[in-house]
Scaffold this active site. Structure first.
Site, PDB file in Angstrom:
ATOM      1  N   HIS A  33       0.832  -1.206   0.000  1.00 27.13           N
ATOM      2  CA  HIS A  33       0.000   0.000   0.000  1.00 27.13           C
ATOM      3  C   HIS A  33       0.864   1.253   0.000  1.00 27.13           C
ATOM      4  CE1 HIS A  33      -2.252  -3.341   1.726  1.00 27.13           C
ATOM      5  NE2 HIS A  33      -3.352  -2.754   1.313  1.00 27.13           N
ATOM      6  N   GLY A 122      -3.488  -3.755  11.605  1.00 24.85           N
ATOM      7  CA  GLY A 122      -3.923  -4.280  10.305  1.00 24.85           C
ATOM      8  C   GLY A 122      -5.436  -4.359  10.295  1.00 24.85           C
ATOM      9  N   ILE A 192     -10.331   8.938   0.757  1.00 22.31           N
ATOM     10  CA  ILE A 192     -10.294   7.803  -0.178  1.00 22.31           C
ATOM     11  C   ILE A 192     -10.223   6.496   0.607  1.00 22.31           C
ATOM     12  CG2 ILE A 192      -8.795   6.613  -1.868  1.00 22.31           C
ATOM     13  CD1 ILE A 192     -10.187   8.953  -3.143  1.00 22.31           C
ATOM     14  N   HIS A 264      -4.135   3.347  -3.323  1.00 15.93           N
ATOM     15  CA  HIS A 264      -4.286   2.731  -1.996  1.00 15.93           C
ATOM     16  C   HIS A 264      -3.503   1.438  -1.819  1.00 15.93           C
ATOM     17  CE1 HIS A 264      -6.092   0.790   1.504  1.00 15.93           C
ATOM     18  NE2 HIS A 264      -6.227  -0.260   0.723  1.00 15.93           N
ATOM     19  N   GLU A 413     -17.324  -3.950  25.125  1.00 20.85           N
ATOM     20  CA  GLU A 413     -16.488  -5.152  25.237  1.00 20.85           C
ATOM     21  C   GLU A 413     -15.277  -5.072  24.324  1.00 20.85           C
ATOM     22  OE1 GLU A 413     -19.740  -5.182  24.452  1.00 20.85           O
ATOM     23  OE2 GLU A 413     -20.697  -5.976  26.249  1.00 20.85           O
ATOM     24  N   PHE A 439     -20.535 -12.784  25.040  1.00 18.33           N
ATOM     25  CA  PHE A 439     -20.110 -11.537  24.410  1.00 18.33           C
ATOM     26  C   PHE A 439     -18.615 -11.505  24.111  1.00 18.33           C
ATOM     27  CE2 PHE A 439     -24.002  -9.954  26.833  1.00 18.33           C
ATOM     28  CZ  PHE A 439     -24.846 -10.260  25.766  1.00 18.33           C
ATOM     29  N   ASP A 471     -32.095 -15.955  31.263  1.00 17.14           N
ATOM     30  CA  ASP A 471     -31.801 -14.977  30.207  1.00 17.14           C
ATOM     31  C   ASP A 471     -31.868 -15.587  28.809  1.00 17.14           C
ATOM     32  OD1 ASP A 471     -31.706 -12.635  31.566  1.00 17.14           O
ATOM     33  OD2 ASP A 471     -29.530 -12.639  31.880  1.00 17.14           O
ATOM     34  N   HIS A 475     -28.113 -15.230  25.545  1.00 20.42           N
ATOM     35  CA  HIS A 475     -27.068 -15.041  26.543  1.00 20.42           C
ATOM     36  C   HIS A 475     -26.324 -16.324  26.888  1.00 20.42           C
ATOM     37  CE1 HIS A 475     -28.777 -11.141  26.850  1.00 20.42           C
ATOM     38  NE2 HIS A 475     -28.149 -10.808  27.964  1.00 20.42           N
TER      39      HIS A 475
HETATM   40  C1  LIG Z   1     -11.342  -4.614  10.044  1.00 26.69           C
HETATM   41  C2  LIG Z   1     -10.819  -4.452   8.664  1.00 26.69           C
HETATM   42  N1  LIG Z   1     -11.666  -4.493   7.643  1.00 26.69           N
HETATM   43  C3  LIG Z   1     -11.199  -4.392   6.375  1.00 26.69           C
HETATM   44  C4  LIG Z   1      -9.868  -4.261   6.136  1.00 26.69           C
HETATM   45  C5  LIG Z   1      -9.347  -4.210   4.706  1.00 26.69           C
HETATM   46  N2  LIG Z   1      -8.912  -2.834   4.380  1.00 26.69           N
HETATM   47  C6  LIG Z   1      -7.646  -2.468   4.442  1.00 26.69           C
HETATM   48  S1  LIG Z   1      -7.435  -0.833   4.184  1.00 26.69           S
HETATM   49  C7  LIG Z   1      -9.090  -0.599   3.979  1.00 26.69           C
HETATM   50  C8  LIG Z   1      -9.693   0.769   3.776  1.00 26.69           C
HETATM   51  C9  LIG Z   1      -8.813   1.722   3.160  1.00 26.69           C
HETATM   52  O1  LIG Z   1      -9.246   3.015   3.385  1.00 26.69           O
HETATM   53  P1  LIG Z   1      -8.513   3.977   4.381  1.00 26.69           P
HETATM   54  O2  LIG Z   1      -8.631   3.447   5.747  1.00 26.69           O
HETATM   55  O3  LIG Z   1      -9.025   5.324   4.126  1.00 26.69           O
HETATM   56  O4  LIG Z   1      -6.996   3.866   3.980  1.00 26.69           O
HETATM   57  P2  LIG Z   1      -6.288   4.608   2.756  1.00 26.69           P
HETATM   58  O5  LIG Z   1      -7.072   4.280   1.532  1.00 26.69           O
HETATM   59  O6  LIG Z   1      -6.296   6.039   3.065  1.00 26.69           O
HETATM   60  O7  LIG Z   1      -4.907   4.004   2.697  1.00 26.69           O
HETATM   61  C10 LIG Z   1      -9.762  -1.791   4.099  1.00 26.69           C
HETATM   62  C11 LIG Z   1     -11.226  -1.944   3.931  1.00 26.69           C
HETATM   63  C12 LIG Z   1      -9.002  -4.220   7.243  1.00 26.69           C
HETATM   64  N3  LIG Z   1      -7.692  -4.098   7.108  1.00 26.69           N
HETATM   65  N4  LIG Z   1      -9.510  -4.286   8.491  1.00 26.69           N
END
Ligand SMILES: Cc1ncc(C[n+]2csc(CCOP(=O)(O)OP(=O)(O)O)c2C)c(N)n1
Length: 667
Positions: A33, A122, A192, A264, A413, A439, A471, A475
């Site tokens: 990226h 991540g 973006i 991206h 949580e 949960f 519950d 639950h």
């Molecule tokens: C919980 C989760 N869902 C989905 C992803 C996959 N993913 C990686 S980056 C991203 C979105 C990218 O948009 P942004 O956060 O604005 O990053 P940028 O494009 O600015 O690098 C997604 C959906 C992830 N890493 N974590």
């Protein structure tokens, strides 16, 4: 930190070195990226050249400012920074191995692979929520050991995705409520995400949202270094946590892809990369950093050296007792006297057995543990009276009482689990937090990161089966125990009575390489253990509780938690029919399965009939009873009703267990 003057031209060359390495790393790996590191390079450069208290030579210096790259997909940003600032162990060669097996530069930052990476990120939102825990721990540790030893800030770089994830709401609400003013978040506001412009899926006013959660929030031009610095200086003076919304261009410098989702998550391609370097005025081949730029960066990497030396002198000036306690605390080593206190507690329980729920037994154990472990930070996601996590002498952690060690997480949580990761990563504290076992699913992504990072967090998860009764099925956990057992490095302990609960706490707190779930009952349980032995009998995951009497064993009954007493009663019913059965208590199935073959074989035994009893799904038990073993438990969701009736309804009774054994016996 005193900042050497950095003119705009120098700043740009420093930032472009990050951009250049990020482009080259992704290009070489043929994946990654580039957009985020290129867009956020100015913010990162300001932070690492003008703001951050760190000495690159010692990334583990306890009083360093923390930097969390929450948007872990932008990992080349942090690798470039670590290399440029001169963090030992991260060389240019490592950047060239970006995303390769066993490299120090994995696809997303992993704190156990790369010195200088504070936390594994991540899964979006996790870094931000983890940083909240780090900031909490800083405040707690400072309150205890003083500002001369503990006085640092936590900085986060978060992306749109981090702020869109639900966990961000839990995290920022908690941080705002706690007035964590040393937490400063940069939002890489580039508009973006992967699918395109953010406008296709989001229209939240983030600045307003953060303000509503008790933060200071402002917008700056994320490519104007002086504006960024000024915003940070204001944030440092605030009595609230701060969001600095930095308007940036994703893939800054790439002529065609900048400002688009094309920047991206894929290499720029040779042509676009060359054009970007040209536009940015970067000369030299791939992975080349101009000597004077590298020298300047290394200089910034070393500016914290003097401060660290002074800090070391202050540490050395402490009394031997205080210093060794500080060091013990940072190493997460449990106190030597913990085991002794728990043995005394077990002895007392053996002398006067108590029929209590294991959640209550856990509270009793905590009364013995807390005075021994000033580092144990407890809390609950608004279920304190149900989770029994708060001991009598506990004090709440609030902005006014930073020495309090009980955290009111609210109904959050996920935020709690992530904050507990941050508290542990920060150092100085062990931590445990409570909710209902069902949960766990609301906390799971952070629990998974704790397991991946090897953090010894403890989850006090009560109401651990249909035994919670009225519950009902929403639950009543059914699949949670198996699914948590399936998670690598997560340990699930489901004690059967008060003595086993004390043993479970000891195992959880003596563990330093991974998290533990304590699955505890709501309903009262008859004591099955009458010995107050110094040995921790649960330590191998299982042990023979009751041997077969009167001859060779015919049936082995395995059970965990609340079902151990059912197995004990079934053994009696079988004895009345002339069938010899033993009972093996299995507080930790995975721990048993991890034992060497001989130990495992000795505990499991070779009875021709093996039956497991657990008020949950069978998944995982075949490792003990074999595919042809008998299982008495759940295979559907539960039902609402008084718990004894619910147990009967699902056929989890001594009679049903005995019947299953007799059927097999009669063949
Ligand atoms: C919980 C989760 N869902 C989905 C992803 C996959 N993913 C990686 S980056 C991203 C979105 C990218 O948009 P942004 O956060 O604005 O990053 P940028 O494009 O600015 O690098 C997604 C959906 C992830 N890493 N974590």
């Amino acid at each position: 930190m005193t900042t050497p003057a950095i003119d705009r031209a120098l700043h740009e060359r420093l930032a472009n070195a990050i951009r250049s390495l990020a482009m080259d790393g992704v290009e070489q790996a043929k994946s990654g990226h580039p957009g985020l590191p290129m867009g956020a390079a100015d913010v990162a450069t300001v932070l690492f050249t003008r703001i951050l208290k760190y000495d690159a030579a010692e990334p583990r210096w306890p009083d360093r400012d923390r930097f969390v790259l929450s948007a872990g997909h932008g990992s080349m940003l942090i690798y470039a920074l670590l290399y440029l600032t001169g963090t030992p162990g991260l060389e240019l060669e490592d950047l060239k191995k970006f995303r390769q097996l066993e490299s120090k530069t994995p696809g997303h930052p992993e704190n156990f692979m790369t010195a200088g990476v504070e936390t594994t990120t991540g899964p979006l939102g996790q870094g931000l929520a983890t940083a909240v825990g780090m900031a909490m721990a800083e405040r707690m540790l400072a309150a205890e050991f003083g500002r001369k030893l503990v006085d640092h800030k936590t900085y986060v770089l978060a992306s749109d995705g981090d702020l869109m994830e639900g966990i961000s709401q839990e995290a920022i609400a908690l941080a705002g409520h706690q007035k964590l003013n040393k937490l400063i978040v940069f939002w890489d506001d580039n508009g973006i995400s992967i699918d395109g412009p953010l406008s296709i899926s989001d229209s939240v006013d983030q600045v307003a949202r953060f303000k509503a959660c008790g933060w200071k929030a402002e917008r700056v031009d994320g490519h104007d270094p002086d504006a960024i610095e000024a915003a940070v200086r204001r944030a440092q003076k605030s009595n609230k946590p701060t969001l600095i919304a930095c308007k940036t261009v994703i893939g800054f410098g790439a002529p065609k892809k900048a400002g688009t989702s094309k920047a991206h998550g894929e290499p720029l391609g040779a042509e676009e990369l060359a054009a970007a370097k040209k536009a940015l005025g970067i000369t030299g081949g791939p992975f080349e950093v101009a000597a004077d730029v590298l020298k300047a960066w290394r200089g910034f990497g070393a500016t914290g050296f003097a401060e660290r030396k002074d800090w070391n002198a202050r540490l050395a000036a402490l009394s031997e007792r205080k210093r060794s306690e500080f060091e013990r605390r940072l190493s997460l080593t449990p106190p030597a006297k913990l085991a002794k206190a728990l043995v005394a507690h077990k002895k007392a329980l053996a002398a006067s057995p108590v029929t209590v729920a294991t959640r209550k037994a856990s509270e009793l154990a905590l009364e013995a543990i807390m005075p021994m472990m000033p580092e144990l930070v407890m809390g609950s996601a608004d279920l304190t009276p149900s989770n029994n996590t708060r001991t009598k002498a506990a004090e709440d952690f609030t902005p006014k009482t930073p020495k309090g060690r009980y955290v009111r997480y609210g109904i959050r949580e996920h935020g709690m689990a992530a904050a507990m990761n941050g508290i542990t990563l920060h150092g100085g504290f062990r931590t445990a937090g409570g909710t209902f076992l069902v949960f766990a699913d609301y906390a799971r992504p952070s629990m998974r990161l704790a397991a991946l990072m090897g953090l010894p967090v403890v989850y006090v998860m009560t109401h651990d089966s249909i035994g919670l009764g009225e519950d009902g099925p929403t639950h009543q956990p059914v699949e949670q125990i198996a699914s948590l057992r399936a998670m690598p490095n997560m340990r699930v302990l489901r004690p059967a009575d008060a003595i086993e609960t004390a043993e479970a706490w000891q195992i959880a707190l003596e563990r330093t390489d991974g998290p533990t779930v304590l699955a505890l009952s709501r309903q009262n349980l008859t004591p099955v253990r009458t010995d107050g032995t110094a040995t921790n009998r649960s330590a191998k995951g299982a042990y023979e509780l009751l041997a077969a009497e009167g001859g060779k064993v015919q049936v082995s009954l395995f059970a965990s938690g609340s079902e151990v007493e059912i197995a004990v009663a079934a053994r009696k019913l079988l004895a009345e029919k002339g069938i010899r059965a033993r009972v093996v208590s299995v507080p930790a199935l995975e721990l048993l399965l991890e034992q060497d073959e001989a130990t495992k074989a000795a505990i499991i035994g070779d009875a021709p009939i093996k039956i497991a009893v657990e008020a949950a799904v069978r998944f995982g038990w075949d490792g003990v009873i074999g595919a042809d073993g008998g299982f008495v438990g759940m295979s559907s969701f539960g039902a609402s009703g008084p718990y004894k009736e619910v147990y009967k309804h699902f056929g989890i009774t001594p009679e049903a267990v005995a019947e299953a054994a007799i059927k097999r016996h009669n063949g």
